[in-house]
Design an enzyme around this catalytic site. Sequence first.
Site, mmCIF file in Angstrom:
data_model
loop_
_atom_site.group_PDB
_atom_site.id
_atom_site.type_symbol
_atom_site.label_atom_id
_atom_site.label_comp_id
_atom_site.label_asym_id
_atom_site.label_seq_id
_atom_site.Cartn_x
_atom_site.Cartn_y
_atom_site.Cartn_z
ATOM 1 N N ARG A 289 0.835 -1.218 0.000
ATOM 2 C CA ARG A 289 0.000 0.000 0.000
ATOM 3 C C ARG A 289 0.865 1.262 0.000
ATOM 4 O O ARG A 289 0.585 2.233 0.696
ATOM 5 C CB ARG A 289 -0.957 0.024 1.195
ATOM 6 C CG ARG A 289 -1.908 -1.126 1.245
ATOM 7 C CD ARG A 289 -2.899 -1.088 0.069
ATOM 8 N NE ARG A 289 -3.826 -2.203 0.163
ATOM 9 C CZ ARG A 289 -3.585 -3.413 -0.336
ATOM 10 N NH1 ARG A 289 -2.460 -3.654 -1.006
ATOM 11 N NH2 ARG A 289 -4.447 -4.375 -0.218
ATOM 12 N N GLU B 155 -5.141 3.747 6.138
ATOM 13 C CA GLU B 155 -4.763 3.526 4.736
ATOM 14 C C GLU B 155 -5.142 4.730 3.865
ATOM 15 O O GLU B 155 -4.358 5.143 3.013
ATOM 16 C CB GLU B 155 -5.444 2.243 4.234
ATOM 17 C CG GLU B 155 -4.952 1.801 2.890
ATOM 18 C CD GLU B 155 -5.656 0.529 2.410
ATOM 19 O OE1 GLU B 155 -5.517 -0.514 3.059
ATOM 20 O OE2 GLU B 155 -6.327 0.598 1.374
ATOM 21 N N SER C 294 -10.916 -0.769 3.288
ATOM 22 C CA SER C 294 -10.165 -1.015 4.530
ATOM 23 C C SER C 294 -9.630 0.308 5.051
ATOM 24 O O SER C 294 -8.928 1.023 4.333
ATOM 25 C CB SER C 294 -8.982 -1.945 4.255
ATOM 26 O OG SER C 294 -9.457 -3.133 3.697
#
Length: 336
Positions: free
Chosen positions: A165, A331, A236
């Site tokens: 990520r 995130e 998420s």
Amino acid sequence: MQIRENHNIKALNTFGLSAHARYFCSLHKLGGLRSIMQWADTYPELPVMFLGGGSNMLFVKDFPGLLVHVRLQDREILGQDDDYFYVRAAAGENWHEFVRWTVDQNLAGLENLSLIPGTVGAAPMQNIGAYGVELKDCFYELQALDWRSGEIREFSLEACRFGYRDSYFKSVEPGRWLIVSVVFRLPRKPEWKTDYAGVKERLVGKVLNARVISDAIISIRQSKLPDPARLGNAGSFFKNPLIPLAQWESLKVQFPTISGWPQGNKIKTSAGWLIDQCGWKGKREGDAGTYDKHALVLVNHGSASGEQIWDFAQSIIASVQDSFGITLEPEPRVIL
Ligand SMILES: Cc1cc2nc3c(=O)[nH]c(=O)nc-3n(C[C@H](O)[C@H](O)[C@H](O)COP(=O)(O)OP(=O)(O)OC[C@H]3O[C@@H](n4cnc5c(N)ncnc54)[C@H](O)[C@@H]3O)c2cc1C
């Protein structure tokens, strides 16, 4: 190029949060950039930010600068060699529609990344990933414009420094590069990735191809994740934390059902499991909450503000820290 003032971006972020950009413009053609950059030059202190589908953003506050909504459209098959097909898509293309278009062309490689919201241009920012595949696995190069000089540069796989990520654009020089287009390298002889939990079961008795796998991934995602059009969310909300081996071993003794996967010299553990263990699944404070099927997904039940979602996220972080000594990291990009 029309620059709007105090523009409401509620419809442009998947949390559905009411926030404003002090200045806002839509970029449909690269040629339109010159006038935007000239305008921005007259406000050298003004922050500039790029927006795709707004599916990885949390606007806690209004954005005090110029928000450039990237709408560049185009996709083409560039060519092929003995091993790969090469396909280019412009940054403003919808990611999922692009993936399905590759499937329609009988091209494979992106099928596991079906139904991820957002745009092609944002996908390299956090090296999107799902069901055992990351963007970097099919990436060839991208073109990005340096907001400081207007120069367009090509970035190879190595130059993008993709991680979990993460990328060069997210961590090393955030805000400097406007990703304009991305070239993918799709294998002529694909190796299907179907080992991820839940995928194989959906494919029993089927002849594997990109379409069959894409369809299965779509159906799994639809059963597990909230549709942002019905329930605001950004997927998420926390990254799966990477923890040192020694900490992992001691946690494993205390909590035998904790799961983890080696990643370099660390262990990646499940943020969803940690949050679930702290009792957050399906919890709600006002209109901010976690999804009842997936503790990792923070949701806006209707009229939560960005601050309420952020406060809720802080409570989860504190609770996981207290119980496990692990600090969760958001995130999405958080505008504070
Ligand atoms: C229901 C749901 C499920 C999701 N599932 C996944 C998943 O499985 N895997 C996953 O990795 N992510 C997932 N996400 C997160 C999100 O979809 C991805 O991160 C997506 O790539 C974000 O794209 P976007 O266009 O919406 O980006 P935005 O939210 O608009 O922007 C994200 C970041 O990219 C920057 N950016 C946007 N466009 C450009 C550009 N052209 N050039 C430079 N910078 C740019 C922005 O400034 C910001 O920093 C999910 C989100 C939702 C809502």
